[in-house]
Write an enzyme that holds these catalytic residues in place. Sequence first.
Site, PDB file in Angstrom:
ATOM      1  N   SER A   4      31.478  40.836  31.647  1.00 13.60           N
ATOM      2  CA  SER A   4      32.219  42.074  31.379  1.00 13.60           C
ATOM      3  C   SER A   4      31.674  42.683  30.104  1.00 13.60           C
ATOM      4  CB  SER A   4      33.710  41.772  31.197  1.00 13.60           C
ATOM      5  OG  SER A   4      34.303  42.829  30.467  1.00 13.60           O
ATOM      6  N   HIS A  29      30.588  43.600  35.225  1.00 13.34           N
ATOM      7  CA  HIS A  29      31.970  44.079  35.350  1.00 13.34           C
ATOM      8  C   HIS A  29      32.219  45.190  34.335  1.00 13.34           C
ATOM      9  CE1 HIS A  29      36.293  43.098  36.275  1.00 13.34           C
ATOM     10  NE2 HIS A  29      36.517  43.352  34.995  1.00 13.34           N
ATOM     11  N   ASP A  31      34.964  47.584  32.696  1.00 11.34           N
ATOM     12  CA  ASP A  31      36.402  47.739  32.485  1.00 11.34           C
ATOM     13  C   ASP A  31      36.719  49.168  32.088  1.00 11.34           C
ATOM     14  OD1 ASP A  31      37.608  45.113  32.897  1.00 11.34           O
ATOM     15  OD2 ASP A  31      36.268  44.480  31.275  1.00 11.34           O
ATOM     16  N   MET A  33      39.568  51.810  31.148  1.00  8.42           N
ATOM     17  CA  MET A  33      40.950  51.877  30.637  1.00  8.42           C
ATOM     18  C   MET A  33      41.262  53.295  30.181  1.00  8.42           C
ATOM     19  SD  MET A  33      41.080  48.410  28.378  1.00  8.42           S
ATOM     20  CE  MET A  33      40.206  46.921  28.879  1.00  8.42           C
ATOM     21  N   HIS A  62      36.521  47.851  37.305  1.00  8.38           N
ATOM     22  CA  HIS A  62      37.916  47.405  37.254  1.00  8.38           C
ATOM     23  C   HIS A  62      38.709  48.539  36.625  1.00  8.38           C
ATOM     24  CE1 HIS A  62      40.913  44.351  35.219  1.00  8.38           C
ATOM     25  NE2 HIS A  62      41.506  45.124  36.107  1.00  8.38           N
ATOM     26  N   MET A  64      41.662  50.047  35.208  1.00 11.73           N
ATOM     27  CA  MET A  64      42.985  49.823  34.597  1.00 11.73           C
ATOM     28  C   MET A  64      43.522  51.189  34.204  1.00 11.73           C
ATOM     29  SD  MET A  64      41.915  46.457  32.436  1.00 11.73           S
ATOM     30  CE  MET A  64      40.173  46.814  32.628  1.00 11.73           C
ATOM     31  N   MET A 133      44.216  38.512  37.474  1.00 18.36           N
ATOM     32  CA  MET A 133      44.159  38.678  36.012  1.00 18.36           C
ATOM     33  C   MET A 133      44.721  37.438  35.329  1.00 18.36           C
ATOM     34  SD  MET A 133      42.745  41.537  35.339  1.00 18.36           S
ATOM     35  CE  MET A 133      42.959  41.404  33.559  1.00 18.36           C
ATOM     36  N   PHE A 139      42.626  44.303  26.775  1.00 20.90           N
ATOM     37  CA  PHE A 139      41.771  43.902  25.659  1.00 20.90           C
ATOM     38  C   PHE A 139      40.954  42.669  26.020  1.00 20.90           C
ATOM     39  CE2 PHE A 139      45.438  46.118  24.006  1.00 20.90           C
ATOM     40  CZ  PHE A 139      44.854  47.056  23.155  1.00 20.90           C
ATOM     41  N   GLY A 140      39.772  42.577  25.441  1.00 18.82           N
ATOM     42  CA  GLY A 140      38.977  41.366  25.562  1.00 18.82           C
ATOM     43  C   GLY A 140      39.441  40.335  24.542  1.00 18.82           C
ATOM     44  N   GLY A 141      38.993  39.124  24.720  1.00 25.01           N
ATOM     45  CA  GLY A 141      39.225  38.092  23.714  1.00 25.01           C
ATOM     46  C   GLY A 141      40.639  37.547  23.624  1.00 25.01           C
ATOM     47  N   ASP A 168      39.673  37.020  35.758  1.00 27.81           N
ATOM     48  CA  ASP A 168      39.274  37.888  34.650  1.00 27.81           C
ATOM     49  C   ASP A 168      40.233  37.704  33.480  1.00 27.81           C
ATOM     50  OD1 ASP A 168      38.240  39.977  33.134  1.00 27.81           O
ATOM     51  OD2 ASP A 168      39.073  41.563  34.395  1.00 27.81           O
ATOM     52  N   GLY A 169      39.687  37.227  32.369  1.00 27.78           N
ATOM     53  CA  GLY A 169      40.477  37.089  31.152  1.00 27.78           C
ATOM     54  C   GLY A 169      40.467  35.666  30.625  1.00 27.78           C
TER      55      GLY A 169
HETATM   56  C1  DX5 Z   1      40.767  42.710  30.145  1.00 27.80           C
HETATM   57  C2  DX5 Z   1      39.545  43.027  30.983  1.00 27.80           C
HETATM   58  C3  DX5 Z   1      38.573  41.932  31.042  1.00 27.80           C
HETATM   59  C4  DX5 Z   1      38.001  41.552  29.700  1.00 27.80           C
HETATM   60  C5  DX5 Z   1      37.881  40.078  29.665  1.00 27.80           C
HETATM   61  O1  DX5 Z   1      41.683  43.730  30.277  1.00 27.80           O
HETATM   62  O2  DX5 Z   1      39.933  43.322  32.311  1.00 27.80           O
HETATM   63  O3  DX5 Z   1      37.530  42.198  31.977  1.00 27.80           O
HETATM   64  O4  DX5 Z   1      36.751  42.091  29.434  1.00 27.80           O
HETATM   65  O5  DX5 Z   1      37.529  39.722  28.389  1.00 27.80           O
HETATM   66  P1  DX5 Z   1      37.497  38.196  27.914  1.00 27.80           P
HETATM   67  O6  DX5 Z   1      36.542  37.492  28.805  1.00 27.80           O
HETATM   68  O7  DX5 Z   1      37.074  38.298  26.513  1.00 27.80           O
HETATM   69  O8  DX5 Z   1      38.911  37.677  28.081  1.00 27.80           O
HETATM   70 ZN    ZN Z   2      38.317  43.423  33.841  1.00 27.83          ZN
END
Ligand code: DX5
Ligand code: ZN
Length: 211
Positions: A4, A29, A31, A33, A62, A64, A133, A139-141, A168-169
């Site tokens: 991602s 991937h 994302d 948003m 994806h 969102m 999910m 958010f990532g991380g 994912d996540g």
């Molecule tokens: C979160 C996204 C994910 C995100 C995952 O809302 O849909 O795709 O990039 O990030 P990590 O792998 O850091 O949890």
């Molecule tokens: Zn995603």
Amino acid sequence: MVPSILSADFATLADELAVVASAGVKVVHLDVMDGHFVPNITIGPPVVAKLRQHSDLVFDSHLMISEPARYVEAFAKAGVNNITFHIEASDEPEKLVDTIHDLGCTAGITFNPETPVEAIRKVAPLCEMVLVMTVHPGFGGQEFMPEAAAKVVQVREIVGPDIRVEVDGGIDPETTPLVVSYGADTLVAGSAIFGEPDRVAAIEAIRKASK
Ligand code: DX5
Ligand code: ZN
């Protein structure tokens, strides 16, 4: 293994795609948003269209976003190959899957951690992929949610072996064996790859953990 780009360097996205492609990655991937369905804003069709000119990777988008039906055509025209949307954001999910197919894309359905699997029972068999999910989208991380990951088992029961089940996540070498044991076959990872200085080694570590 599906990186991602959410945690990539947004100023050098084309280079980031080239690096993961050099590791043998086939799918990336994206994302999307909107600051409405989730409290964060990322990329839209113009960025995707420019990336398309720099990469032959399969683009797994994806969405969102609220009202995904308003935007699927723009993303298809920008060059995505798969469009995954949230069941919480769609009044007519079966119709939207048809639209996505008519646009020449594969379709994915996804749902938030607090949404029961039951919500996707009807639409899931019409899709090529179900995305589970394992964090709250936005958010990532974030920290991996094991109770959300367990839903992969229920999803697999609904869709059988032929539809992809993506997670994912919070996916990293530590959480990978659990989601694979539940039946996930497509692993999205953002910070575990782009948060590491050596992206290729990070991809290899997740691949190894999935075996
Ligand atoms: C979160 C996204 C994910 C995100 C995952 O809302 O849909 O795709 O990039 O990030 P990590 O792998 O850091 O949890
Ligand atoms: Zn995603």
